[in-house]
Design an enzyme around this catalytic site. Structure first.
Site, PDB file in Angstrom:
ATOM      1  N   SER A 166      20.392  52.701  34.995  1.00  0.00           N
ATOM      2  CA  SER A 166      19.386  53.232  34.079  1.00  0.00           C
ATOM      3  C   SER A 166      19.902  53.065  32.652  1.00  0.00           C
ATOM      4  CB  SER A 166      19.069  54.688  34.413  1.00  0.00           C
ATOM      5  OG  SER A 166      18.002  55.168  33.638  1.00  0.00           O
ATOM      6  N   THR A 167      20.010  54.144  31.900  1.00  0.00           N
ATOM      7  CA  THR A 167      20.439  54.060  30.504  1.00  0.00           C
ATOM      8  C   THR A 167      21.811  53.384  30.395  1.00  0.00           C
ATOM      9  OG1 THR A 167      19.230  56.079  29.987  1.00  0.00           O
ATOM     10  CG2 THR A 167      20.893  55.378  28.405  1.00  0.00           C
ATOM     11  N   MET A 285      20.957  58.258  33.254  1.00  0.00           N
ATOM     12  CA  MET A 285      20.641  59.681  33.214  1.00  0.00           C
ATOM     13  C   MET A 285      20.130  60.147  34.575  1.00  0.00           C
ATOM     14  SD  MET A 285      18.740  60.391  29.563  1.00  0.00           S
ATOM     15  CE  MET A 285      17.275  59.478  30.000  1.00  0.00           C
TER      16      MET A 285
END
Length: 351
Positions: A166-167, A285
């Site tokens: 993800s991030t 996250m």
């Protein structure tokens, strides 16, 4: 923790107002200033010392990419890019994430009932992040000769590789996949990203990496030397059909707030491949992918997690580690090589 202090940079007064209103509705976020262009933003950074910047890509005089490069060189800090949901905007956003932007969000379309619905969460994560925002050189270099030559020594066995991120995932995935030779094991990836951005990202990966990288399509057969990236925002990616594994794109509600979800992918790989799989959870996250990786490990798969020191956000890998889903934690620079060791034919005793 004190409120995350944010500077909003966008040439549109309407967009600045919308972003400010949405962020200000969260008590843990404080918008401390606005700027209409890079010149105003540069002065505001000096005067206000924000924790986080939201930065429009398309601005007059100096575009967001040029300004981001200057920020990362002169005053490294978390920057969240705000981009139009177009092919041009997606290409620029992927470039920004490689330069060092923390994350990206798409500008809402007319009639969007929940514009910038996850922006406040991303701002807070950016403010909490311990990442050092420093450019360390060319992040888009071609695969090294050593990596390319590895193809003559590596033979893929029968294992499938599943990766969730993800991030921070753009840089992380590039770092991992550039270690893969052209004859890499079949690899499926779910990266949290707006739907218009994954096509550009898959094309970018295909240019940077030795294997063939493509956006996954429904029914695509998993093959050695190919990497399949879940299309963002619309459907979940699964792997199905034990006799001839292939991609399935599934219309279902979001899982863990995400569509596509890493858990949905990992669950399917655990069921389909069992011990003939390797699972990897990278920076991001939240907790998406943690329970699915645990299912993979219980099914006999090898499982790896990115360590805290090299994560942009140690969220998904932390939850997976605490659940017992991660067999081995590794720095980002080591993950690609360990995946290859775990999938090579000689390790399986197969031809």
């Amino acid at each position: 923790m004190s409120a995350a202090r944010v500077l909003v940079v966008d040439d549109s007064a309407t967009m600045r107002g919308l972003i400010t209103a949405i962020l200000s509705s969260d008590p843990e976020v404080e918008v401390i200033g606005q700027a209409a262009d890079a010149m105003q933003a540069r002065q505001a950074i000096k005067d206000l010392d924000p924790d986080v910047i939201t930065l429009d890509i398309e601005m007059p005089n100096m575009n967001g990419l040029e300004f981001l490069e200057k920020i990362m060189r002169l005053r490294p800090m978390p920057v969240i890019m705000v981009s139009t949901l177009t092919h041009k905007g997606a290409e620029a956003t992927i470039a920004a994430l490689e330069i060092g932007a923390f994350d990206c969000v798409g500008k809402p379309l007319p009639g969007d009932p929940r514009p910038f619905c996850d922006l406040a969460d991303k701002v807070k994560a950016a403010a909490r992040s311990q990442r050092k925002f420093i450019i360390t050189g060319n992040k888009t270099a071609a695969p090294s000769a050593a990596n390319v030559n590895a193809a003559s020594e590596y033979r893929a066995g029968r294992k499938i590789v599943a990766i969730g991120s993800s991030t921070g995932g753009v840089e992380a995935l590039i770092a991992v996949l550039q270690k893969f030779p052209a004859n890499c094991p079949p690899t499926v990836i779910t990266q949290h990203m707006p739907h218009t951005f994954t096509k550009s990202f898959s094309e970018r990966l295909n240019r940077l990496c030795a294997p063939t990288v493509q956006e996954a399509t429904d029914g695509a057969r998993l093959e050695i030397g190919k990497i399949y990236l879940a299309p963002g925002g619309e459907r979940h990616l699964q792997v199905v059909n034990p006799s001839s594994p292939c991609c399935r794109l599934l219309d279902r509600e979001p899982v863990n707030g995400h569509r596509p979800s890493v858990d949905v992918l990992f669950d399917s790989v655990a069921e389909l491949a069992g011990r003939n799989a390797v699972g990897v959870i990278l920076t991001g996250m939240g907790r998406d992918g943690a329970s699915g990786l645990l299912k993979m490990r219980h099914a006999g798969a090898r499982t790896f997690g990115q360590n805290e020191k090299t994560c942009v956000v140690y969220g998904m890998p932390r939850v997976a580690y605490e659940l017992g889903a991660v067999e081995t934690q590794l720095p980002l620079s080591s993950i690609g090589e360990e995946v290859l060791k775990s999938t090579a034919a000689r390790r399986e005793g197969s031809e």
